[in-house]
Each structure stands twice: as C-alpha cells, then as structure tokens.
Design a protein around this motif. Structure first.
Motif, PDB file in Angstrom:
ATOM      1  N   GLU A 106     -41.238 -42.297  13.593  1.00 43.60           N
ATOM      2  CA  GLU A 106     -41.156 -43.759  13.626  1.00 43.60           C
ATOM      3  C   GLU A 106     -39.708 -44.238  13.721  1.00 43.60           C
ATOM      4  O   GLU A 106     -39.269 -45.124  12.987  1.00 43.60           O
ATOM      5  CB  GLU A 106     -41.875 -44.375  12.425  1.00 43.60           C
ATOM      6  CG  GLU A 106     -43.361 -44.109  12.407  1.00 43.60           C
ATOM      7  CD  GLU A 106     -44.117 -44.621  13.624  1.00 43.60           C
ATOM      8  OE1 GLU A 106     -43.598 -45.468  14.370  1.00 43.60           O
ATOM      9  OE2 GLU A 106     -45.241 -44.146  13.852  1.00 43.60           O
ATOM     10  N   ILE A 107     -38.965 -43.660  14.653  1.00 43.58           N
ATOM     11  CA  ILE A 107     -37.561 -44.013  14.861  1.00 43.58           C
ATOM     12  C   ILE A 107     -37.398 -45.496  15.199  1.00 43.58           C
ATOM     13  O   ILE A 107     -36.362 -46.095  14.910  1.00 43.58           O
ATOM     14  CB  ILE A 107     -36.924 -43.111  15.956  1.00 43.58           C
ATOM     15  CG1 ILE A 107     -35.401 -43.241  15.972  1.00 43.58           C
ATOM     16  CG2 ILE A 107     -37.497 -43.419  17.327  1.00 43.58           C
ATOM     17  CD1 ILE A 107     -34.712 -42.581  14.828  1.00 43.58           C
ATOM     18  N   GLY A 108     -38.416 -46.103  15.764  1.00 46.65           N
ATOM     19  CA  GLY A 108     -38.356 -47.524  16.095  1.00 46.65           C
ATOM     20  C   GLY A 108     -38.236 -48.418  14.880  1.00 46.65           C
ATOM     21  O   GLY A 108     -37.852 -49.578  14.992  1.00 46.65           O
ATOM     22  N   ASP A 109     -38.542 -47.890  13.691  1.00 47.64           N
ATOM     23  CA  ASP A 109     -38.438 -48.654  12.451  1.00 47.64           C
ATOM     24  C   ASP A 109     -37.118 -48.420  11.717  1.00 47.64           C
ATOM     25  O   ASP A 109     -36.938 -48.917  10.615  1.00 47.64           O
ATOM     26  CB  ASP A 109     -39.601 -48.303  11.514  1.00 47.64           C
ATOM     27  CG  ASP A 109     -40.941 -48.774  12.068  1.00 47.64           C
ATOM     28  OD1 ASP A 109     -40.965 -49.824  12.737  1.00 47.64           O
ATOM     29  OD2 ASP A 109     -41.947 -48.088  11.831  1.00 47.64           O
ATOM     30  N   CYS A 152     -39.000 -42.646   9.268  1.00 49.22           N
ATOM     31  CA  CYS A 152     -38.052 -43.746   9.156  1.00 49.22           C
ATOM     32  C   CYS A 152     -38.698 -44.999   8.579  1.00 49.22           C
ATOM     33  O   CYS A 152     -38.013 -45.815   7.982  1.00 49.22           O
ATOM     34  CB  CYS A 152     -37.435 -44.033  10.520  1.00 49.22           C
ATOM     35  SG  CYS A 152     -36.435 -42.668  11.165  1.00 49.22           S
ATOM     36  N   ALA A 153     -39.994 -45.151   8.773  1.00 42.99           N
ATOM     37  CA  ALA A 153     -40.670 -46.343   8.276  1.00 42.99           C
ATOM     38  C   ALA A 153     -40.987 -46.240   6.791  1.00 42.99           C
ATOM     39  O   ALA A 153     -41.102 -47.250   6.109  1.00 42.99           O
ATOM     40  CB  ALA A 153     -41.956 -46.576   9.057  1.00 42.99           C
ATOM     41  N   ALA A 154     -41.117 -45.030   6.289  1.00 39.37           N
ATOM     42  CA  ALA A 154     -41.559 -44.846   4.910  1.00 39.37           C
ATOM     43  C   ALA A 154     -40.462 -45.053   3.885  1.00 39.37           C
ATOM     44  O   ALA A 154     -40.737 -45.233   2.706  1.00 39.37           O
ATOM     45  CB  ALA A 154     -42.142 -43.439   4.743  1.00 39.37           C
ATOM     46  N   LEU A 155     -39.206 -45.033   4.322  1.00 38.69           N
ATOM     47  CA  LEU A 155     -38.098 -45.135   3.383  1.00 38.69           C
ATOM     48  C   LEU A 155     -37.480 -46.521   3.400  1.00 38.69           C
ATOM     49  O   LEU A 155     -37.233 -47.074   4.471  1.00 38.69           O
ATOM     50  CB  LEU A 155     -37.019 -44.109   3.727  1.00 38.69           C
ATOM     51  CG  LEU A 155     -37.458 -42.651   3.633  1.00 38.69           C
ATOM     52  CD1 LEU A 155     -36.387 -41.743   4.210  1.00 38.69           C
ATOM     53  CD2 LEU A 155     -37.742 -42.280   2.193  1.00 38.69           C
ATOM     54  N   PRO A 156     -37.194 -47.093   2.233  1.00 40.01           N
ATOM     55  CA  PRO A 156     -36.528 -48.387   2.200  1.00 40.01           C
ATOM     56  C   PRO A 156     -35.122 -48.291   2.799  1.00 40.01           C
ATOM     57  O   PRO A 156     -34.483 -47.235   2.753  1.00 40.01           O
ATOM     58  CB  PRO A 156     -36.445 -48.738   0.712  1.00 40.01           C
ATOM     59  CG  PRO A 156     -37.231 -47.715  -0.019  1.00 40.01           C
ATOM     60  CD  PRO A 156     -37.496 -46.584   0.903  1.00 40.01           C
ATOM     61  N   GLU A 157     -34.652 -49.396   3.341  1.00 34.90           N
ATOM     62  CA  GLU A 157     -33.334 -49.436   3.975  1.00 34.90           C
ATOM     63  C   GLU A 157     -32.242 -48.968   3.016  1.00 34.90           C
ATOM     64  O   GLU A 157     -31.289 -48.316   3.419  1.00 34.90           O
ATOM     65  CB  GLU A 157     -33.043 -50.854   4.466  1.00 34.90           C
ATOM     66  CG  GLU A 157     -31.757 -50.962   5.251  1.00 34.90           C
ATOM     67  CD  GLU A 157     -31.573 -52.324   5.903  1.00 34.90           C
ATOM     68  OE1 GLU A 157     -30.456 -52.587   6.367  1.00 34.90           O
ATOM     69  OE2 GLU A 157     -32.529 -53.114   5.946  1.00 34.90           O
ATOM     70  N   THR A 158     -32.391 -49.245   1.738  1.00 32.56           N
ATOM     71  CA  THR A 158     -31.371 -48.867   0.761  1.00 32.56           C
ATOM     72  C   THR A 158     -31.310 -47.362   0.505  1.00 32.56           C
ATOM     73  O   THR A 158     -30.329 -46.868  -0.024  1.00 32.56           O
ATOM     74  CB  THR A 158     -31.624 -49.584  -0.581  1.00 32.56           C
ATOM     75  OG1 THR A 158     -32.964 -49.273  -1.010  1.00 32.56           O
ATOM     76  CG2 THR A 158     -31.470 -51.090  -0.439  1.00 32.56           C
ATOM     77  N   VAL A 159     -32.340 -46.641   0.906  1.00 27.89           N
ATOM     78  CA  VAL A 159     -32.423 -45.207   0.631  1.00 27.89           C
ATOM     79  C   VAL A 159     -32.198 -44.346   1.876  1.00 27.89           C
ATOM     80  O   VAL A 159     -31.746 -43.213   1.779  1.00 27.89           O
ATOM     81  CB  VAL A 159     -33.812 -44.883   0.012  1.00 27.89           C
ATOM     82  CG1 VAL A 159     -34.006 -43.399  -0.180  1.00 27.89           C
ATOM     83  CG2 VAL A 159     -33.988 -45.614  -1.303  1.00 27.89           C
ATOM     84  N   ILE A 160     -32.482 -44.887   3.036  1.00 27.21           N
ATOM     85  CA  ILE A 160     -32.521 -44.060   4.239  1.00 27.21           C
ATOM     86  C   ILE A 160     -31.171 -43.436   4.582  1.00 27.21           C
ATOM     87  O   ILE A 160     -31.107 -42.296   5.008  1.00 27.21           O
ATOM     88  CB  ILE A 160     -33.122 -44.823   5.443  1.00 27.21           C
ATOM     89  CG1 ILE A 160     -33.545 -43.820   6.508  1.00 27.21           C
ATOM     90  CG2 ILE A 160     -32.174 -45.860   5.986  1.00 27.21           C
ATOM     91  CD1 ILE A 160     -34.527 -44.370   7.492  1.00 27.21           C
ATOM     92  N   GLU A 161     -30.074 -44.159   4.381  1.00 28.64           N
ATOM     93  CA  GLU A 161     -28.761 -43.584   4.682  1.00 28.64           C
ATOM     94  C   GLU A 161     -28.499 -42.364   3.807  1.00 28.64           C
ATOM     95  O   GLU A 161     -28.063 -41.318   4.294  1.00 28.64           O
ATOM     96  CB  GLU A 161     -27.654 -44.621   4.490  1.00 28.64           C
ATOM     97  CG  GLU A 161     -26.288 -44.071   4.850  1.00 28.64           C
ATOM     98  CD  GLU A 161     -25.174 -45.093   4.712  1.00 28.64           C
ATOM     99  OE1 GLU A 161     -24.040 -44.732   5.055  1.00 28.64           O
ATOM    100  OE2 GLU A 161     -25.427 -46.235   4.261  1.00 28.64           O
ATOM    101  N   SER A 162     -28.794 -42.475   2.532  1.00 30.06           N
ATOM    102  CA  SER A 162     -28.621 -41.346   1.625  1.00 30.06           C
ATOM    103  C   SER A 162     -29.545 -40.194   1.994  1.00 30.06           C
ATOM    104  O   SER A 162     -29.170 -39.021   1.936  1.00 30.06           O
ATOM    105  CB  SER A 162     -28.888 -41.792   0.185  1.00 30.06           C
ATOM    106  OG  SER A 162     -28.922 -40.685  -0.676  1.00 30.06           O
ATOM    107  N   GLU A 163     -30.761 -40.519   2.397  1.00 31.20           N
ATOM    108  CA  GLU A 163     -31.733 -39.494   2.772  1.00 31.20           C
ATOM    109  C   GLU A 163     -31.255 -38.707   3.995  1.00 31.20           C
ATOM    110  O   GLU A 163     -31.362 -37.489   4.046  1.00 31.20           O
ATOM    111  CB  GLU A 163     -33.087 -40.147   3.049  1.00 31.20           C
ATOM    112  CG  GLU A 163     -34.217 -39.182   3.214  1.00 31.20           C
ATOM    113  CD  GLU A 163     -34.608 -38.458   1.945  1.00 31.20           C
ATOM    114  OE1 GLU A 163     -35.124 -37.336   2.071  1.00 31.20           O
ATOM    115  OE2 GLU A 163     -34.412 -38.975   0.833  1.00 31.20           O
ATOM    116  N   LEU A 164     -30.719 -39.415   4.981  1.00 27.60           N
ATOM    117  CA  LEU A 164     -30.271 -38.755   6.211  1.00 27.60           C
ATOM    118  C   LEU A 164     -28.928 -38.050   6.050  1.00 27.60           C
ATOM    119  O   LEU A 164     -28.743 -36.935   6.517  1.00 27.60           O
ATOM    120  CB  LEU A 164     -30.184 -39.769   7.357  1.00 27.60           C
ATOM    121  CG  LEU A 164     -31.499 -40.373   7.835  1.00 27.60           C
ATOM    122  CD1 LEU A 164     -31.237 -41.411   8.913  1.00 27.60           C
ATOM    123  CD2 LEU A 164     -32.459 -39.303   8.326  1.00 27.60           C
TER     124      LEU A 164
END
Length: 193
Positions: free
Chosen positions: A44-47, A1-13
């Motif tokens: 790293e779910i905390g991120d 979760c920490a390695a992906l930018p906020e703009t990408v994480i939703e698409s990734e998940l």
C-alpha cells in the motif's frame, strides 16, 4: 504503509536512536537496515504520507538514510518491491503522491487483475488456501464439491483475494468432513443452497 500511523512509519522504515522521541527507550534498526542485501516489500505504497515520501525517494536514489534522532548517514543495499491498489498516476495529479517518487518506484510495473477478472484462478487459489488452512487446523481435505467450486468461480469477489482467503479459512474451520460443500460457504457466495 497504510497500517502504520504517520508518527511511527519513519521510525519503522529508518529506525531510531534511544531518546529520539517519547517512548524510544532503546535504539532500533529500521526495516531498510534489517533488509540490507535483501528485498523489502512496501505494501500500500500509495498510502505513504507525503512527509515521508522525500526520505524514501532519497533512500531509493542514494541508498542512504538517517535513523530518527541520529545525524549519522547510513547505507543499505535493498531491492524494493511496492504494491498498491491506488491509482498512483491520479494521486500524482492530485498532489497526494510525489511525481519523482512515482517514477523512481515505477521501474517495472506488474498489473494483477482482480480475482473477478480471472475466474480460472479461483479454483487453484482456493485449493492452495484449503491445503494451508487444513494444515493449520490439523485436517486433511480432498477438495471442494462441484457445486462449491461453481459458486466460488461465479462469485464476483469484491474483496478480492483477501475475501477468498477468509471464505476458505471459515470453510476449513467449519466443515466437519473432508470435502468443502456448498453448505460450508457463506450465504453471500451461494445464497440458494
């Protein structure tokens, strides 16, 4: 979760549809869809950004999600394992992590002490890693010298397992023989060799 930018994480998940955003040239399945009937590990779910936390909460509760750019609700049956080195209770108090998501994730909590707190594990882990890195480098190692093992055991490992992994990988690459000696370890681990 920490390695992906906020703009990408939703698409990734959750995945995305073609044309959902600039650069989305084709449809893409997300990690939850790909893990259907299996297990997903969220490191790293905390991120995880606050903006994504309600969507993850919904998925955990209902097993439902939408791909970015799609209105169709999809389902996936996924077991979630999550890890963090962050203090999530403090993050909840500081409004950096949703309380309801914390309780949904915190079904079974396993605390793993740092490597410094369990020096008896150092030799076992180092030996396993040496076998792995030896195979990667086409070498066969007999193990570690007594001095090297003592240095590994006594070092405080501020970088925890990742630091140990890097030290063993380096030693496996640089060692000319089949036994890792104190001279093959970085000066920071054994400064007086």
């Amino acid at each position: 979760c920490a390695a992906l930018p906020e703009t990408v994480i939703e698409s990734e998940l959750f995945g995305h549809e073609k044309g959902a955003f600039t650069g989305a040239t084709q449809q893409r399945k997300g990690r939850f869809e790909l893990a259907h009937n299996g297990t997903i590990f969220l490191d790293e779910i905390g991120d995880l950004p606050l903006s994504i936390q309600p969507k993850l909460l919904r998925f955990i509760q209902d097993r439902e999600y939408e791909r970015v750019g799609d209105q169709r609700t999809r389902k996936a049956d996924v077991r979630i394992l999550a890890a963090t080195n962050a203090d999530l209770e403090k993050a909840v108090k500081d409004s950096r992590f949703r309380e309801d998501l914390y309780y949904r994730l915190n079904v079974i909590q396993i605390e793993i002490p740092s490597l410094h707190e369990r020096p008896d594990d150092t030799e076992l882990l180092a030996t396993a890693m040496l076998g792995f890195f030896g195979a990667q480098n086409h070498k066969v190692f007999r193990g570690f010298s007594t001095d090297a093992l003592l240095a590994l055991r006594n070092y405080p490992w501020p970088g925890n397992i990742r630091e140990l992994r890097n030290v063993i990988e380096r030693a496996a690459i640089l060692c000319p023989g089949d036994v890792i000696g104190i001279e093959n370890l970085p000066d920071s681990i054994s400064p007086h060799h």
